[in-house]
Design a protein around this motif. Structure first.
Motif, PDB file in Angstrom:
ATOM      1  N   ILE A 250       3.549  -2.372   0.206  1.00 35.55           N
ATOM      2  CA  ILE A 250       4.324  -3.019   1.241  1.00 35.55           C
ATOM      3  C   ILE A 250       5.168  -2.218   2.147  1.00 35.55           C
ATOM      4  O   ILE A 250       5.199  -2.116   3.203  1.00 35.55           O
ATOM      5  CB  ILE A 250       5.188  -4.141   0.650  1.00 35.55           C
ATOM      6  N   ASN A 251       5.775  -1.216   1.327  1.00 41.03           N
ATOM      7  CA  ASN A 251       6.705  -0.200   2.077  1.00 41.03           C
ATOM      8  C   ASN A 251       5.667   0.532   3.217  1.00 41.03           C
ATOM      9  O   ASN A 251       6.104   0.568   4.377  1.00 41.03           O
ATOM     10  CB  ASN A 251       7.165   0.691   1.127  1.00 41.03           C
ATOM     11  N   ALA A 252       4.435   0.891   3.009  1.00 38.06           N
ATOM     12  CA  ALA A 252       3.698   1.548   3.670  1.00 38.06           C
ATOM     13  C   ALA A 252       3.219   0.766   4.814  1.00 38.06           C
ATOM     14  O   ALA A 252       3.143   1.007   6.122  1.00 38.06           O
ATOM     15  CB  ALA A 252       2.371   1.987   3.062  1.00 38.06           C
ATOM     16  N   ALA A 253       3.035  -0.719   4.673  1.00 42.17           N
ATOM     17  CA  ALA A 253       2.596  -1.483   5.770  1.00 42.17           C
ATOM     18  C   ALA A 253       3.995  -1.776   6.691  1.00 42.17           C
ATOM     19  O   ALA A 253       3.694  -2.011   8.087  1.00 42.17           O
ATOM     20  CB  ALA A 253       2.233  -3.127   5.161  1.00 42.17           C
ATOM     21  N   LEU A 254       5.112  -1.683   6.276  1.00 45.30           N
ATOM     22  CA  LEU A 254       6.339  -1.779   7.230  1.00 45.30           C
ATOM     23  C   LEU A 254       6.774  -0.659   7.677  1.00 45.30           C
ATOM     24  O   LEU A 254       7.916  -0.371   8.019  1.00 45.30           O
ATOM     25  CB  LEU A 254       7.391  -2.608   6.241  1.00 45.30           C
TER      26      LEU A 254
ATOM     27  N   ARG B  79      10.285  -7.186   3.529  1.00 46.71           N
ATOM     28  CA  ARG B  79       9.628  -6.744   2.374  1.00 46.71           C
ATOM     29  C   ARG B  79       9.574  -7.937   1.178  1.00 46.71           C
ATOM     30  O   ARG B  79       8.587  -8.016   0.715  1.00 46.71           O
ATOM     31  CB  ARG B  79      10.299  -5.665   1.779  1.00 46.71           C
ATOM     32  N   ALA B  80      10.708  -8.735   1.245  1.00 42.02           N
ATOM     33  CA  ALA B  80      10.841  -9.743   0.192  1.00 42.02           C
ATOM     34  C   ALA B  80       9.772 -10.920   0.600  1.00 42.02           C
ATOM     35  O   ALA B  80       8.960 -11.414  -0.334  1.00 42.02           O
ATOM     36  CB  ALA B  80      12.101 -10.474   0.193  1.00 42.02           C
ATOM     37  N   ILE B  81       9.551 -11.203   1.907  1.00 41.74           N
ATOM     38  CA  ILE B  81       8.579 -12.145   2.297  1.00 41.74           C
ATOM     39  C   ILE B  81       7.072 -11.801   1.858  1.00 41.74           C
ATOM     40  O   ILE B  81       6.417 -12.606   1.397  1.00 41.74           O
ATOM     41  CB  ILE B  81       8.992 -12.623   3.810  1.00 41.74           C
ATOM     42  N   ILE B  82       6.773 -10.567   2.333  1.00 40.75           N
ATOM     43  CA  ILE B  82       5.343 -10.030   1.833  1.00 40.75           C
ATOM     44  C   ILE B  82       4.938 -10.051   0.543  1.00 40.75           C
ATOM     45  O   ILE B  82       4.178 -10.461   0.044  1.00 40.75           O
ATOM     46  CB  ILE B  82       5.390  -8.530   2.821  1.00 40.75           C
ATOM     47  N   ASP B  83       6.171  -9.384  -0.040  1.00 38.84           N
ATOM     48  CA  ASP B  83       6.166  -9.623  -1.659  1.00 38.84           C
ATOM     49  C   ASP B  83       5.768 -10.675  -2.355  1.00 38.84           C
ATOM     50  O   ASP B  83       4.786 -10.960  -3.229  1.00 38.84           O
ATOM     51  CB  ASP B  83       7.125  -8.730  -2.095  1.00 38.84           C
TER      52      ASP B  83
ATOM     53  N   ALA C  21       2.696  -0.877 -11.945  1.00 38.54           N
ATOM     54  CA  ALA C  21       1.745  -1.777 -11.169  1.00 38.54           C
ATOM     55  C   ALA C  21       2.525  -2.400  -9.944  1.00 38.54           C
ATOM     56  O   ALA C  21       2.135  -2.306  -8.776  1.00 38.54           O
ATOM     57  CB  ALA C  21       0.844  -2.677 -11.698  1.00 38.54           C
ATOM     58  N   LEU C  22       3.653  -2.957 -10.241  1.00 34.15           N
ATOM     59  CA  LEU C  22       4.601  -3.465  -9.450  1.00 34.15           C
ATOM     60  C   LEU C  22       5.132  -2.528  -8.554  1.00 34.15           C
ATOM     61  O   LEU C  22       5.273  -2.884  -7.164  1.00 34.15           O
ATOM     62  CB  LEU C  22       5.673  -4.295 -10.113  1.00 34.15           C
ATOM     63  N   LEU C  23       5.463  -1.494  -8.924  1.00 31.38           N
ATOM     64  CA  LEU C  23       5.838  -0.244  -8.040  1.00 31.38           C
ATOM     65  C   LEU C  23       4.891   0.012  -7.119  1.00 31.38           C
ATOM     66  O   LEU C  23       5.108   0.450  -5.693  1.00 31.38           O
ATOM     67  CB  LEU C  23       6.455   0.918  -8.914  1.00 31.38           C
ATOM     68  N   ALA C  24       3.485   0.142  -7.379  1.00 36.23           N
ATOM     69  CA  ALA C  24       2.410   0.347  -6.751  1.00 36.23           C
ATOM     70  C   ALA C  24       2.516  -0.429  -5.479  1.00 36.23           C
ATOM     71  O   ALA C  24       2.137  -0.200  -4.612  1.00 36.23           O
ATOM     72  CB  ALA C  24       1.305   0.631  -7.338  1.00 36.23           C
ATOM     73  N   GLN C  25       2.502  -2.027  -5.845  1.00 35.10           N
ATOM     74  CA  GLN C  25       2.237  -2.838  -5.078  1.00 35.10           C
ATOM     75  C   GLN C  25       3.442  -2.976  -3.960  1.00 35.10           C
ATOM     76  O   GLN C  25       3.247  -3.166  -2.702  1.00 35.10           O
ATOM     77  CB  GLN C  25       2.352  -4.277  -5.609  1.00 35.10           C
TER      78      GLN C  25
END
Length: 110
Positions: free
Chosen positions: A21-25, A81-85, A13-17
């Motif tokens: 985020i990767n897709a959004a960036l 990525r860290a900020i969004i996560d 689930a964490l990898l999916a999240q």
């Protein structure tokens, strides 16, 4: 000695999240790696108590060995990525009645 982190539903689930985020960036999709190929990250110390991911550090080569390099150009997207996560964590922490059970001191004493 650290043990390998076994795949769990929570880790998936964490990898999916992370991939959302990767897709959004506009970053590449990250596939799950076999534990025997990725080694034992620091999360292995608590992996039996908390879900986690490894391999989110700086891009580069020669990982954790003499001559290791880091691609400074990767820091920008790693920071984004860290900020969004962590945004959902900050939002949850501000909710009335929220209490942390981590046992760690709060970064914001108010």
């Amino acid at each position: 000695m650290r043990k390998l982190v076994a795949p769990t539903p929570g880790n998936h689930a964490l990898l999916a999240q992370l991939n959302e985020i990767n897709a959004a960036l506009a970053l590449e999709h990250m596939a799950e790696l076999d534990p025997l190929k990725r080694g034992a990250g620091n999360i292995s110390y608590v992996a039996d108590r908390v879900d986690g991911l490894v391999g989110l550090g700086a891009a580069g080569s020669g990982s954790h060995a003499p001559g290791e390099t880091a691609e400074l150009s990767s820091f920008g997207w790693q920071i984004k990525r860290a900020i969004i996560d962590r945004a959902p964590l900050r939002k949850a922490a501000k909710q009335p009645g929220h209490s942390s059970d981590s046992g760690l001191p709060s970064a914001n004493p108010d």
